[in-house]
Structure formats: C-alpha cells, structure tokens
Design an enzyme around this catalytic site. Sequence first.
Site, PDB file in Angstrom:
ATOM      1  N   ASP A 329      43.601  20.176  19.122  1.00 43.86           N
ATOM      2  CA  ASP A 329      44.023  20.695  17.824  1.00 43.86           C
ATOM      3  C   ASP A 329      45.538  20.889  17.852  1.00 43.86           C
ATOM      4  OD1 ASP A 329      43.929  21.701  15.239  1.00 43.86           O
ATOM      5  OD2 ASP A 329      42.243  23.027  15.645  1.00 43.86           O
ATOM      6  N   GLU A 530      42.599  29.323   7.644  1.00 50.45           N
ATOM      7  CA  GLU A 530      42.698  29.708   9.050  1.00 50.45           C
ATOM      8  C   GLU A 530      42.963  31.202   9.210  1.00 50.45           C
ATOM      9  OE1 GLU A 530      44.370  26.837  11.787  1.00 50.45           O
ATOM     10  OE2 GLU A 530      44.693  25.449  10.148  1.00 50.45           O
TER      11      GLU A 530
END
Length: 858
Positions: A329, A530
């Site tokens: 990521d 997020e």
Amino acid sequence: MPLLQRSSLFLRPLSVALSFAGVVLATVPATAGEATIVHPEQWPQGESPLPPDPAIEARVRALLMKMSVEDKVGQMIQADIKYVTPDDVREYRLGSVLAGGNSKPPGQPYPIATQWQALSDAFYRASMDTSRGGLAIPVLFGIDAVHGHNNLVGSTLFPQNSALGATRDPQLIHDIGEVTAQELRASGISWTFAPTLTVPQDVRWGRSYEGYSQNPALVAQYAAAVVGGLEGKPGTSQFLDAGHVIATAKHFLGDGGTHDGKDQGDAQISEATLRDIHAAGYPPAIKAGVQVVMVSFSSWNGVKMAGNKSLITGVLKERMGFDGIVLGDWNAHGQVPGCTNEDCAAAYNAGLDMLEAPDSWKGIYKNTLAEVKRGVIPMSRIDDAVTRILRVKMRLGMFEAGLPSANALATRSAEVVGSPSHRAVARRAVRESLVLLKNNHGVLPIDPRKHVLVAGDGADNIPKQNGGWTLTWQGTGQTNANFPGATSIWAGLQAQVKAAGGSAELSVEGDYKQKPDVAIVVFGEDPYAEFQGDRANLAYHPGNDHDLDLIRKLRGQGVPVVAVFLTGRPLWVNREINAADAFVVAWLPGSEGEGIADVLLRAGDGRIAHDFHGKLAYAWPRSAVQVPVAAIAKGEHPQFPYDFGLTYAASAKTGKLPEDPGLVLSSEQAGVYFTRGKPSQDVVVRLTGADGVAMNVAAAPAATPDGSLHFSALDYKAQEDARSLSWSGTGVGAASVELVAPAPLDVERETNGDVLLVTTLRVDALSAGDTSTLGIGCGAGCNAQVPVGEQLSTLPKGQWLRVGIPLKCFRDAGANMSRIDRPFEWSSHSGAQIAITDVSLGTVADRTLSCPPHGDKP
C-alpha cells in the site's frame, strides 16, 4: 469444519444465521506466547484457477533471461503520477504507475475519459520505448475505482460497499464489477485497486464503509462475484479480455480488526480469528482468478503486515496458491521496523512483489538495486517477483494490446461512461440497499400526488451522497456541477412527484411556503476517507443537534417526517429515529439518487412499485459506546441486529428507543486542535499576511493575498496528513498562521499542571537568529507571544519531532488562560519553512522549549 463450509452457514435463512453470529463473529484475543506464530497448514488450501500456461511461462522465462538487474528492480516499483513522468518510466523501466486519490492528469483536477487516455498512452509509449536501452515491457496503470470509476467525471458511481452488503445480491455485485471494468477501459486504465475484502468488526474505523459486511461469509460470497465481474471468468475467452480489468483483493490482512477500530492500527486477535473472519474473502477471490493482492498498512499483534513473511509467503502464496502480484500500500513499507519510505528490503524479502512508492520511488530504486547487488535481497526473490509481474501482464494481453486509447471501449468512451444501462444498474443497487428501520403510522410509501417537502443538507448534495473516494481522496471540495449525469436525492424525488401530478418543495432548513403533507429530511455524515473518518465513539454528530432539531421542528408543526440517513456505517441515532415517523438508512448511495424515490414513493397509479429489500449487513448500536460485534460476543443485544430490515409487506411498529448515549456528547475532543493535518471539529485555520490581511482556509493549498505565506498539503505517515507552511516575500512584517477555536477555552487547570502545548512538526528552513514566535490569543487585545526561532533553529532539519512549550510560558507572557480563543499562533518572516501535522495539549514531547526570562516579550 473447513472455512468455506463453515462460512456457508451464514448464507442460510436469518433464523439459522443468527444462531451462529455470537460464536463465529466473536473476536478472540491472541494467546500469550503465540501472538504472531502462523500455522499455514491450518489455513484454507487453494490454487490458482488458471493452470500454468506453457506459452506464457516460456515467454516469461525468455524475457527474464534478457533483463538486467536494473530492468528487474524497475518492474518491482509503482510510482504515483503526481511524482513520476513518462520520461522517468522510460529511464527507470518502472513496472507500474498509479493515480492516488488526489492525483490526476496534469492540469486536469476533474478529468474526463479522453484526458485519462492521453496520460495512459504517454506512460505506455514510454514503457515501450527502448531508445535508451532496456526492454519493451508495457507499464501497468492502477487506480482506486472502489465504487465505480470514482476518479472519472461523468462516470457511474455505485453505492459504497457497506450499502451493497445490505442488498444480499451477488449477481448485482457481479454486474457492478462489469460496469466498473467497462468504464475503466473506456478511460484507458486496466487495473483497479478493488475489491476491498475487509470484514470490519469495529465501525469506529474510518474505512468501515469500504467493507461489505461484518459477516465473513457474506464477504466471501461477494468476493467471488465482484472479481468475476471485474476480470471475467477464468477459463473463458472473457477472462481479462478488452472489456475487463485486473482486480486487487485488499487489504491482506486484518485491516478491519484493529484495536479500537484504528486505521493502520494493530489487530490484537488470535490466528483463528484472523483466518476465519478476516481472511474469509481471499480463498474465493483467488479461486475466482484475482490477479493482485494488496497488503495492509495494519499490524497483526504488533507485526506490520508489510513485513510478515509467514502470512504473505507462507499463507497467501504457498498455502492459498496465489500466483499473481503481491502489492504494497501507499508507502506502507516505510512503517516496517528498520525501513524507510526509500529503503525496505524487508518488505521484498517478506514476499511483496511490488512496492507502492508514490513519491519515494527513486530512493526505493536506488537502494533496492544496491541491496540486490549486495545479496541482501536474493536474486531468487527478485526473479520470483518479476515472474509474477510479467505473468499478470501477459495474462492481461498487454504485450499485444497496443495503446490504451485503442481499446474498443476507449474509442467510444462518450457512449460507455455513464451510459443509461450502467446508471440503471446503479439505480437498482440504490433501491436494493435501502434499509427501513422504522415506519410508524403508515407514512411510507408516500403518495406522490401530495405536496412533499424535501429538507436537510443531504437532499440536493451529490458529493455528500457519494462520500469519500469520489473525484478526490476525501470526497470533499466538489459541488453538484462536478457530477454531470448524476441525480441528487431531491432531483429524483422532484421528478417523480411532478410526473404523478403532485408538488415538491426544497428547503435545507425545513422552511416552506405551503404546509407539506409530508417531509423527507435527508441528513448524515460528511465525506471522509481512511483515518480521517476514525471515531472515538459511534455518536452521530456529538454535540451538534441541528438535524435532530430539524426533524423535531417539522414534527412539532404537525408534519409527518421521513428521515433518510446518509452514512457509511451504523451510528447511534436513536433520538433521530424516535423523532421521525419513518427512518430509512440510505448509506452512501452514489450518483443515482432517484433510486431512493423509487422506493419511498408510490407509483403514479398508487401501486407500490418497489418494496424495501435491504437487510443490515452490520448490527446497529444501542448506544454511542456499544461496538455491536463485541457486544454480541458478550451476550448483549444491539439496537437492530444483523439482517434486520422492515418492508411494506412485513412491517411492524417501532417503539421508543433508549436515548441514553452512554457518554457525554461533545462536539470537540478536549485539548486537540489540529490532527493529521486538519483542524479539529469547528476549529478554523486562519492565515494573516505580512500586510495584515487575514483569511480563513478551508482546504490546501492556499496562500495569503500578498503571497507572504503559503499553506499546502504533504505526506507524513499517511497521505496528506500534514501541512507545509512557507514564508516568502520582501516585506518587513511577519505573516502568521492561527488556529481559531469555536468558543473560548479555559485551560487554567492545565497551565497549573505544567501541561505543554505540543506541536508535531518538521523544521525545513530556519536560520540562526530566526525571529519566529509561537503564541496564543485570548480575545481582542489579549495575546502572548513566545520567541522560539533560536531554539528551533538548532533542531535537525527535515526531522519530525514533538516540540512542547509549557502553557505557563504564555501565562507568564500575559495571556489570560481562562479564555483562550486562539490556542495556536505561529509567526515568521520570509525564508522560514516548517511542516505541522498535530497541535494538542500534552505532557510528552521530544523537545521541550524553555520559557524566556519572565517579562521578556518579543
């Protein structure tokens, strides 16, 4: 019982499924001494549905033999388009580029399909250009298309995943995957970072809406469906053909099980829980042919996933038989102990094949190349990684496909993107995802021939009904004009009411010219993504009762009220449910708002055209402190259980719900003024130029009108979680940045207790003799400034530190600590440059500054 057999129990009728919920969905903590031990033989065994293709494997081997070590290392790196150019790809032979949430074609903040095509073509041409040496290997272009092609203007935007879980419709999920793939191909992109196969167990987590359900069996069922839609069926001619794209199963593993729902946190759970709950989606995704798995930021019992070889190599690759690309990521490798964003051999050695190094790719390239040559990363690991990358590219047919813009869907992108048939799928998804929690007094369905008031700030707000990951990372900063072809909830209601002969009136605040027969109040969460969405509790808008007051006002005027709640997750809204006659959870429905009108309104002839279909994919909390999954494990009852949902055909009266939230509802977190690069709730960032002109800042980048102070976003631990402040110009005055509190703060007790004002900052440019000051304000004509330039100029440049200054320094300098309205003021002159990520009260700092001699004011 094997995982998939055990999971299938959840797909039985409700009465059966719930009997297992308290057992299987319980989170079991890790046993001391075995917290990070992995037993691959206890995990589901699998293999790729694609048997080795002799022709592809031979081509891969032949190409691998021709590649230099530089070529190979380049293939193992993915850079972001904001930080890499086609010429860089040409020189470094990078294997992939991505477009992060805020990364767009140069100069195109809201790009259309042809603009994405042009950029994709440019990178493709560069990757195939061998004029500087190297081999012609097409570059992979990836993007987060997580609820449709959400970075493309005019695209079809689907409900977010938490809504889709409520549909219980795998065929719909498959169809959504197909539509998303077609619109990606129409824009010249062939890889999406989806689906998210997380199984959120604590919806305080800011990414909960990316998960289909708390139920691992439903996630497993959807995994196969969505991968099949995106990629096509393995073994058929449709698999990865010109109408399909590469899918990415993410985030491996345990991202939805972190302690307290903290994004990028630590999943403190047993191996059995990790396997049976959080890994449930991966075996079916692999069986469906998923070609990429993205590794999570998070940790498992203290071990960062990006460095966990036992799980990445031992379980995912060897036990589950995954033969595609394992991707990191966004700079997640930099969180592995001993690593930095620019250097992480440990991640490659753990089994990652490609690192997502958006802005750090040059450092990764240089350091990885050196580590390969020194043997720190074995050549066998490099060859395995590159083999996987080349295999996926060949399966996709990239070596034969030519320019991305030459794809048949790309050549007619105007017909494909946002087409009526695609929008029909999205509208169906909206209808099927709506969950009815209350319908007293027969308020629903509404007769469209009546006079209908539509109120609330979500009524005519397409950005709000989409949420995060929509045109930008956080989904903020847009208006309805940025969504051509989309329909707001108001527009959908208005159209159907008008067509039936009724009348509709829009008023955000609930005012009206003619008393309505019924009011529909649309409200809910503002967009986030997020960690920006992490919550301390499950209270909806704690301390802010505006929406509740609106519902109560209309009810008090004798108007029946239907509440439509826009949210990415279950939240405590018992008071709002009690206040309304009917309560509908619309989740984050995407671009096709008319799907809500389809269900709330009768047809023009009085029929019920569409009944409610949705069932909760997450249990709903009884209080603001109840985490439903954990509560079920303890024998407690949520307010509304998993699988709950009323219908017109089978309705029931909802009694009064308890209104005790279980905590004091406050609109602010005490003592936190700026966190992760953004002001705390209701705190305002204000810039004042050297000319004395002040301005409030809503978003970065920004600058004072005189150009003396520039304010911009940058990455610290995560994407755009810090702000850079740069002073310039030739004026003699100082420019400043302030945090302005919504109401005066009393920090007298904290001052007496030797509490510090702690700023997490990075000094980029401060010279000896710098005259920067840090201060606070306490109303008109009341402030205190403390010189900090000299002390800060001795700090190492470019290093993040928590710098504290005792509150008593400000008191000694004349501040009234009982009425602080500006808890942070930083003033500097031209040439200074700092970065800030957090400002708060605390007792721990890496460096504590000393107070100036009493009475020494700047």
